[in-house]
Design a protein around this motif. Structure first.
Motif, short mmCIF file in Angstrom:
data_model
loop_
_atom_site.label_atom_id
_atom_site.label_comp_id
_atom_site.label_asym_id
_atom_site.label_seq_id
_atom_site.Cartn_x
_atom_site.Cartn_y
_atom_site.Cartn_z
N ILE A 138 0.83 -1.20 0.00
CA ILE A 138 0.00 0.00 0.00
C ILE A 138 0.87 1.26 0.00
O ILE A 138 0.62 2.22 -0.74
N SER A 139 1.92 1.25 0.81
CA SER A 139 2.78 2.42 0.90
C SER A 139 3.44 2.74 -0.43
O SER A 139 3.61 3.91 -0.79
N SER A 140 3.80 1.71 -1.21
CA SER A 140 4.51 1.95 -2.46
C SER A 140 3.68 2.73 -3.46
O SER A 140 4.22 3.37 -4.37
N HIS A 141 2.36 2.71 -3.31
CA HIS A 141 1.49 3.47 -4.22
C HIS A 141 0.93 4.72 -3.54
O HIS A 141 1.12 5.84 -4.01
N TYR A 142 0.28 4.54 -2.41
CA TYR A 142 -0.47 5.63 -1.81
C TYR A 142 0.39 6.63 -1.05
O TYR A 142 -0.07 7.74 -0.74
N THR A 144 -6.56 2.58 7.56
CA THR A 144 -5.69 2.76 6.42
C THR A 144 -4.31 2.23 6.76
O THR A 144 -3.95 2.14 7.95
N LEU A 145 -3.53 1.91 5.73
CA LEU A 145 -2.13 1.55 5.90
C LEU A 145 -1.20 2.62 5.35
O LEU A 145 0.02 2.45 5.36
N SER A 146 -1.79 3.72 4.89
CA SER A 146 -1.01 4.80 4.31
C SER A 146 -0.86 5.94 5.32
O SER A 146 -1.85 6.56 5.72
N ARG A 147 0.36 6.23 5.71
CA ARG A 147 0.60 7.33 6.64
C ARG A 147 0.21 8.68 6.02
O ARG A 147 -0.35 9.55 6.70
N GLU A 148 0.54 8.86 4.74
CA GLU A 148 0.21 10.13 4.09
C GLU A 148 -1.29 10.34 4.03
O GLU A 148 -1.80 11.44 4.28
#
Length: 428
Positions: A153-157, A237-241
């Motif tokens: 997830i992080s690699s995209h979002y 969510t798994l996205s910090r941003e």
């Protein structure tokens, strides 16, 4: 797949190709064609040319040779590299060849729509049975275990909130909108996204006092609209941003007391809710974990609860063919993902939960228009993408990704559904 935030020395790819520059340290599989034997290259060329010659395309090669029945133009600048990449890596090679500038199309969506419409029969049946010879297997590191899912997830979002803001509408919704008329107009985009969200919230009967779980926060628009109805929202969510921006928006809207955004995997949630809503998140779950995902919906819902899902889908036979292969989209855009079929979703829910399908609505043409608006805006703002530190190869990658996705919906190879699942019992 990550951004390039520096300007390292780059070099042209291949003699005879267009002058695309690629950073070999950042894009090693694009910077140079893979090694392919003469026999494999020749076989690929024969298969590709046979397929193209039967399609409503006009494919013009650098040597002047032209194939196809007429239609959108495809220009192959470096036929040797083009055939070699396809021979070595199939459709991944086809996409990498575009990133490398070895082929182009003035109407990229039109050309890809023709290919998507004929995806099932581009390769002769006898050769399809040999697909294992060139299709790569998905890397074990990309499995959607709790740890792997965070990385995927992080690699995209987590690329950049500013990047997504350049091409999304002001609601920051990154999923299919529901438009009142076609062709969709940019000035109605935000309202169309809110219409989609309201349909899901209505399906789930979200209102005053509803305990709502959202799996997949995005940038918070659904959580905000649910909270404005009086719901108490927990969003995962798994996205910090994404989490930071969603919380900021909740504070700005005066809804921080009704919206919790947790950096948590759906498998780690333990609360009980009246409703669950999840928008285009199941595509990132992976087939291996679909039973866990649906059991989570079931376990988190109180008796009488309702789950509203929005999901991209593909035909069941094509899903089965893609299930164990590694695709260009998985390598460069959504690692670990797999688009399900409606059959797979409904069978999984039936076999692993007590949930019942109450309703399913398909609206694929709306996604083609959604993607068109994103793609046009991304193209118009190329200079701003560059200013954020993303290089030309990244821009070609995202142009191809958006066009490739739009073509899938225009060819009806892909569809999108809104589902309502219910859990037996009496609501509180």
């Amino acid at each position: 797949m990550t951004a390039t935030h520096s300007r390292p020395a780059t070099a042209p790819l291949v003699a005879g190709a267009r002058t695309t520059q690629v950073d070999p340290a950042h894009w090693p599989d694009v910077a140079a064609p893979p090694r392919a034997s003469r026999a494999r290259r020749a076989t690929a060329a024969a298969v590709v040319r046979r397929a193209l010659n039967r399609l409503p395309l006009r494919v013009r090669f650098a040597d002047g040779d032209t194939l196809g029945l007429g239609g959108p133009l495809v220009e192959v600048h470096d036929p040797d590299a083009f055939h070699g990449r396809i021979g070595a890596h199939g459709l991944i090679g086809f996409g990498e060849s575009y990133l490398a500038g070895e082929w182009d199309a003035p109407d990229l969506v039109g050309a890809l729509t023709v290919l998507a419409a004929h995806a099932a029969d581009l390769v002769p049946a006898p050769l399809q049975r040999l697909r294992g010879l060139w299709h790569q297997r998905q890397p074990a590191a990309r499995r959607n275990t709790p740890e792997g899912a965070r990385d995927n997830i992080s690699s995209h979002y987590d690329l950049s909130n500013d990047l997504f803001a350049l091409f999304l509408d002001e609601t920051l919704s990154y999923s299919c909108a529901v438009f009142p008329v076609f062709p969709a107009r940019r000035e109605s985009f935000a309202a169309a996204q809110q219409r989609k969200i309201d349909r899901l919230l209505d399906l789930a009967e979200v209102g005053e006092g509803t305990r709502l779980l959202e799996i997949g926060t995005g940038w918070g628009e659904l959580a905000l609209r649910a909270a404005a109805r009086g719901a108490h929202v927990t969003s995962l969510t798994l996205s910090r941003e994404q989490r930071e921006r969603a919380l900021e928006r909740a504070r700005e809207a005066g809804l921080a007391d009704r919206v919790r955004v947790e950096l948590r995997d759906y498998r780690e949630e333990r609360g009980t809710y009246d409703a669950v809503v999840s928008v285009e998140m199941i595509e990132a779950v992976g087939a291996e974990f679909w039973p866990v995902y649906f059991r989570t919906l079931d376990e988190r819902l109180a008796p009488g609860g309702r789950a509203a899902l929005q999901a991209i889908t593909m035909p069941h036979n094509r899903m089965l063919a893609a299930r164990h292969t590694y695709t260009w989209i998985q390598k460069y855009v959504f690692p670990g993902g797999l688009i399900p079929s409606t059959d797979a979703m409904e069978e999984t829910a039936r076999d692993h939960t007590g949930l019942r399908v109450e309703r399913r609505d398909a609206f694929g043409p709306h996604y083609a228009e959604t993607l068109r608006l994103w793609r046009e805006r991304f193209t118009e703002r190329a200079a701003e993408v560059d200013a954020l530190g993303f290089d030309e190869t990244f821009r070609r990658l995202w142009t191809f990704y958006l066009a490739y996705s739009e073509a899938g919906f225009r060819a009806a190879y892909l569809d999108v559904q809104q589902y309502l699942f219910t859990k037996e019992g009496t609501a509180r």
